[in-house]
Design a protein around this motif. Sequence first.
Motif, PDB file in Angstrom:
ATOM      1  N   GLN A  11      49.814  37.881  38.831  1.00 56.30           N
ATOM      2  CA  GLN A  11      50.569  38.672  40.266  1.00 56.30           C
ATOM      3  C   GLN A  11      50.044  40.526  39.560  1.00 56.30           C
ATOM      4  OE1 GLN A  11      54.530  38.283  40.961  1.00 56.30           O
ATOM      5  NE2 GLN A  11      53.961  39.148  43.902  1.00 56.30           N
ATOM      6  N   CYS A  12      49.595  40.398  41.355  1.00 58.79           N
ATOM      7  CA  CYS A  12      48.966  42.173  41.437  1.00 58.79           C
ATOM      8  C   CYS A  12      49.310  42.754  41.458  1.00 58.79           C
ATOM      9  CB  CYS A  12      47.388  41.760  42.473  1.00 58.79           C
ATOM     10  SG  CYS A  12      46.743  43.600  42.727  1.00 58.79           S
ATOM     11  N   ARG A  13      49.948  43.917  40.948  1.00 55.63           N
ATOM     12  CA  ARG A  13      51.048  44.785  40.427  1.00 55.63           C
ATOM     13  C   ARG A  13      50.601  45.204  42.068  1.00 55.63           C
ATOM     14  NH1 ARG A  13      53.276  44.711  35.663  1.00 55.63           N
ATOM     15  NH2 ARG A  13      52.136  44.391  34.184  1.00 55.63           N
ATOM     16  N   GLN A  14      48.821  46.182  42.481  1.00 54.20           N
ATOM     17  CA  GLN A  14      48.813  46.663  43.442  1.00 54.20           C
ATOM     18  C   GLN A  14      49.294  46.671  45.138  1.00 54.20           C
ATOM     19  OE1 GLN A  14      48.251  49.779  41.506  1.00 54.20           O
ATOM     20  NE2 GLN A  14      47.366  49.921  42.960  1.00 54.20           N
ATOM     21  N   CYS A  15      48.648  44.982  44.947  1.00 54.82           N
ATOM     22  CA  CYS A  15      48.989  44.129  46.631  1.00 54.82           C
ATOM     23  C   CYS A  15      49.805  43.287  46.675  1.00 54.82           C
ATOM     24  CB  CYS A  15      47.439  44.261  47.004  1.00 54.82           C
ATOM     25  SG  CYS A  15      46.289  42.240  45.981  1.00 54.82           S
ATOM     26  N   GLY A  16      50.225  42.442  45.411  1.00 59.66           N
ATOM     27  CA  GLY A  16      50.900  41.556  45.155  1.00 59.66           C
ATOM     28  C   GLY A  16      50.501  40.017  45.481  1.00 59.66           C
ATOM     29  N   VAL A  38      41.539  39.379  36.918  1.00 59.78           N
ATOM     30  CA  VAL A  38      41.821  40.812  37.505  1.00 59.78           C
ATOM     31  C   VAL A  38      42.066  39.994  38.810  1.00 59.78           C
ATOM     32  CG1 VAL A  38      39.414  42.023  36.676  1.00 59.78           C
ATOM     33  CG2 VAL A  38      39.045  40.235  38.723  1.00 59.78           C
ATOM     34  N   CYS A  39      42.909  41.234  39.785  1.00 61.64           N
ATOM     35  CA  CYS A  39      43.069  40.835  41.145  1.00 61.64           C
ATOM     36  C   CYS A  39      41.933  39.462  41.954  1.00 61.64           C
ATOM     37  CB  CYS A  39      43.981  41.339  41.768  1.00 61.64           C
ATOM     38  SG  CYS A  39      44.332  40.398  44.019  1.00 61.64           S
ATOM     39  N   PRO A  40      41.958  38.761  42.421  1.00 63.40           N
ATOM     40  CA  PRO A  40      40.879  38.550  43.228  1.00 63.40           C
ATOM     41  C   PRO A  40      40.874  38.700  44.558  1.00 63.40           C
ATOM     42  CG  PRO A  40      42.494  36.395  42.979  1.00 63.40           C
ATOM     43  CD  PRO A  40      43.077  37.400  42.077  1.00 63.40           C
ATOM     44  N   ASP A  41      42.586  38.884  45.231  1.00 58.29           N
ATOM     45  CA  ASP A  41      42.231  39.642  46.650  1.00 58.29           C
ATOM     46  C   ASP A  41      41.467  41.570  46.316  1.00 58.29           C
ATOM     47  OD1 ASP A  41      43.530  37.560  47.538  1.00 58.29           O
ATOM     48  OD2 ASP A  41      45.180  38.737  48.430  1.00 58.29           O
ATOM     49  N   CYS A  42      42.248  42.063  45.568  1.00 56.22           N
ATOM     50  CA  CYS A  42      41.857  43.886  45.934  1.00 56.22           C
ATOM     51  C   CYS A  42      40.525  43.763  44.722  1.00 56.22           C
ATOM     52  CB  CYS A  42      43.128  44.780  46.325  1.00 56.22           C
ATOM     53  SG  CYS A  42      44.000  44.909  44.767  1.00 56.22           S
ATOM     54  N   GLY A  43      41.041  43.465  43.962  1.00 50.32           N
ATOM     55  CA  GLY A  43      39.827  43.678  42.283  1.00 50.32           C
ATOM     56  C   GLY A  43      40.663  44.473  41.536  1.00 50.32           C
TER      57      GLY A  43
HETATM   58 ZN   LIG Z   1      45.257  43.374  44.317  1.00 44.90          ZN
END
Ligand SMILES: [Zn+2]
Length: 115
Positions: free
Chosen positions: A72-77, A88-93
């Motif tokens: 779970q991404c701490r930046q974009c959720g 790494v986050c697959p959405d925002c990297g």
């Molecule tokens: Zn993200």
Amino acid sequence: MHELSVCQGLLREVARVAAEHDAVAVDRIVLRVGRLSGVEPPLLLRAFEVARAGTLAESAKLEIQAGPVIVQCRQCGARAEVAVNRLVCPDCGDWRVQVVEGEELLLLKLDIEKL
Ligand SMILES: [Zn+2]
């Protein structure tokens, strides 16, 4: 070997559950091993062969299921499954992700025999 102590812990857990259900033997153990758990399934199977001697699980079959790695991404959720070598986050990297699944070692299923 790390897997041997993991196995002994597993067998203690199996013995506890088996006793709760008045089991005389354990036929099958299904275990979920997360890819980030640090446990190597082939080594775990080998350790199991040794550790199970003299226990209720002496003739049990150990099945290992490899679980997915989910972060779970701490930046974009965003929450998604990722490769073990790409946390790494697959959405925002962003690399500031939290592992939600993949570090677990779970007893999923136990087939037991009763008198
Ligand atoms: Zn993200």
